[in-house]
Design an enzyme around this catalytic site. Structure first.
Site, PDB file in Angstrom:
ATOM      1  N   THR A  69      -4.372   4.949  -3.469  1.00 57.42           N
ATOM      2  CA  THR A  69      -3.304   4.433  -3.387  1.00 57.42           C
ATOM      3  C   THR A  69      -2.873   3.554  -4.455  1.00 57.42           C
ATOM      4  O   THR A  69      -3.312   2.216  -4.395  1.00 57.42           O
ATOM      5  CB  THR A  69      -3.034   4.204  -2.033  1.00 57.42           C
ATOM      6  OG1 THR A  69      -3.656   2.991  -1.703  1.00 57.42           O
ATOM      7  CG2 THR A  69      -3.249   4.996  -0.953  1.00 57.42           C
TER       8      THR A  69
ATOM      9  N   ILE B 135      -9.855   7.928   1.425  1.00 60.67           N
ATOM     10  CA  ILE B 135      -8.632   7.359   0.643  1.00 60.67           C
ATOM     11  C   ILE B 135      -9.063   5.918   0.401  1.00 60.67           C
ATOM     12  O   ILE B 135      -9.703   5.105   1.104  1.00 60.67           O
ATOM     13  CB  ILE B 135      -7.549   7.362   1.567  1.00 60.67           C
ATOM     14  CG1 ILE B 135      -7.127   8.961   1.684  1.00 60.67           C
ATOM     15  CG2 ILE B 135      -6.301   6.770   1.224  1.00 60.67           C
ATOM     16  CD1 ILE B 135      -6.408   9.338   2.809  1.00 60.67           C
ATOM     17  N   LYS B 136      -8.532   5.326  -0.824  1.00 64.04           N
ATOM     18  CA  LYS B 136      -8.704   4.136  -1.090  1.00 64.04           C
ATOM     19  C   LYS B 136      -7.567   3.055  -0.968  1.00 64.04           C
ATOM     20  O   LYS B 136      -6.466   3.809  -1.492  1.00 64.04           O
ATOM     21  CB  LYS B 136      -9.004   4.001  -2.713  1.00 64.04           C
ATOM     22  CG  LYS B 136      -9.403   2.599  -3.403  1.00 64.04           C
ATOM     23  CD  LYS B 136     -10.235   2.944  -4.646  1.00 64.04           C
ATOM     24  CE  LYS B 136      -9.786   1.532  -5.474  1.00 64.04           C
ATOM     25  NZ  LYS B 136     -10.461   1.566  -6.667  1.00 64.04           N
ATOM     26  N   SER B 137      -7.521   2.166  -0.260  1.00 68.10           N
ATOM     27  CA  SER B 137      -6.306   1.504   0.048  1.00 68.10           C
ATOM     28  C   SER B 137      -6.582  -0.204  -0.132  1.00 68.10           C
ATOM     29  O   SER B 137      -7.574  -0.458   0.358  1.00 68.10           O
ATOM     30  CB  SER B 137      -5.767   2.119   1.494  1.00 68.10           C
ATOM     31  OG  SER B 137      -4.592   1.211   1.649  1.00 68.10           O
TER      32      SER B 137
ATOM     33  N   ASP C 298     -14.538  -0.156  -2.373  1.00 71.13           N
ATOM     34  CA  ASP C 298     -14.381   0.180  -3.652  1.00 71.13           C
ATOM     35  C   ASP C 298     -13.892  -0.967  -4.585  1.00 71.13           C
ATOM     36  O   ASP C 298     -12.713  -1.174  -4.955  1.00 71.13           O
ATOM     37  CB  ASP C 298     -13.575   1.509  -3.913  1.00 71.13           C
ATOM     38  CG  ASP C 298     -13.672   1.933  -5.342  1.00 71.13           C
ATOM     39  OD1 ASP C 298     -14.531   1.692  -5.965  1.00 71.13           O
ATOM     40  OD2 ASP C 298     -12.781   2.910  -5.707  1.00 71.13           O
TER      41      ASP C 298
END
Ligand code: R5P
Length: 293
Positions: A174, A202-204, A251
């Site tokens: 995102t 998902i990366k947030s 991440d």
């Protein structure tokens, strides 16, 4: 061919012991196929259920970022401490040795630079190359609320379709525009859209207020993006809070490779992620390792 003369009939059938059918350890991932689960198990440690991804893909839109000028000299020494390396195919082929044992998450969207509108991306890597490079996931930027929102979402759904065909997970990253509010409402919206449309994880970004509502309302794992460089203790505290509030890992890029001691920092982050180490304990570890050189 096996020697047929010595063929013995099998006897060990254990008829009283039903075959076990274990669930998969990752949130929302139980119905995925074997190959995809196997790749996710190389990204997320099956023991802790979490991952430390080292993000070094920044050059794909902003060139030689501080700390990434010489990946061969600055980054390769910290790679052994990461669970996963997130990068572009250019750096993978030109600098990273193929004897690498860590899993690779490949940046597959691109086509823009910091000189233009960043949300105007396309798919920039053919699936054949991801297969050839033996990657464990493909990362696509998704710009919810951005000028090219629809195009970036469709980039992601296309990769989910192609990745599902070959058993390679898609990581939706995102991306938040400079003028957008970074709050729980936005990240609930962005992460949920990516999950609903099929991203396997998902990366947030972390937010101080309501991050636990972002992880709770997202049916698949979320990894926390690091963001701009902040003091080492603050970065460890941010990672700790994200993990305790439901993130399945981090991440991180700049907060590791721009730290005063990147080798010490990545080990401190690992302690927070895999061992639930407190920010204070992890910072002590960071300082000890830093002074050991
Ligand atoms: C951003 O789009 C890049 O893909 C990076 O992977 C990401 O920003 C994570 O790196 P950092 O922790 O430096 O923000």
């Amino acid at each position: 061919m096996a020697d047929m003369d010595d063929l013995k009939e099998g006897k060990k059938y254990y008829t009283d012991t039903p075959q076990k059918s274990d669930g998969f350890f990752l949130k929302g991932s139980n119905s995925l196929d074997w190959g995809m689960k196997n790749r996710l198990s190389r990204i997320f440690n099956p023991k802790s259920g979490r991952t430390v991804m080292l993000a070094i893909d920044h050059g794909y839109f902003q060139g030689p970022t501080t700390g990434l000028e010489r990946i061969d000299l600055n980054i390769l020494p910290i790679v052994p401490y990461a669970d996963t390396l997130m990068l572009t195919r250019g750096i993978l082929r030109s600098i990273v040795p193929p004897s690498l044992s860590q899993s690779v998450v490949l940046r597959v969207s691109g086509g823009t630079s910091i000189l233009k509108e960043l949300s105007n991306e396309d798919i920039a890597v053919d699936i054949e190359d991801s297969i050839r490079l033996n990657v464990c996931a493909m990362a696509v930027q998704v710009f919810i609320g951005g000028e090219f929102e629809k195009e970036s979402i469709i980039n992601m759904t296309k990769m989910v379709d192609i990745g599902t065909r070959y058993g390679i997970p898609t990581l939706a990253v995102t991306a938040v525009g400079k003028d957008m509010a970074r709050d729980a409402r936005y990240f609930r919206l962005a992460t949920r859209i990516c999950a609903e449309l099929g991203a396997q994880y998902i990366k947030s970004y972390y937010i101080e207020e309501g991050f636990e509502t972002v992880t709770a309302s997202c049916p698949v794992p979320i990894v926390m993006a690091g963001g701009k460089k902040i003091p080492e203790f603050d970065a460890l505290k941010m990672a700790y809070n994200a993990i305790q509030q439901g993130a399945s890992g981090v991440d991180m890029g700049r907060n590791i490779f721009q730290a005063e001691s990147p080798v010490a920092m990545i080990q401190a982050v690992k302690a927070v992620v895999h061992d639930n180490e407190t920010p204070e304990g992890a910072f002590d570890l960071y300082n000890t390792l830093k002074h050991q050189g």
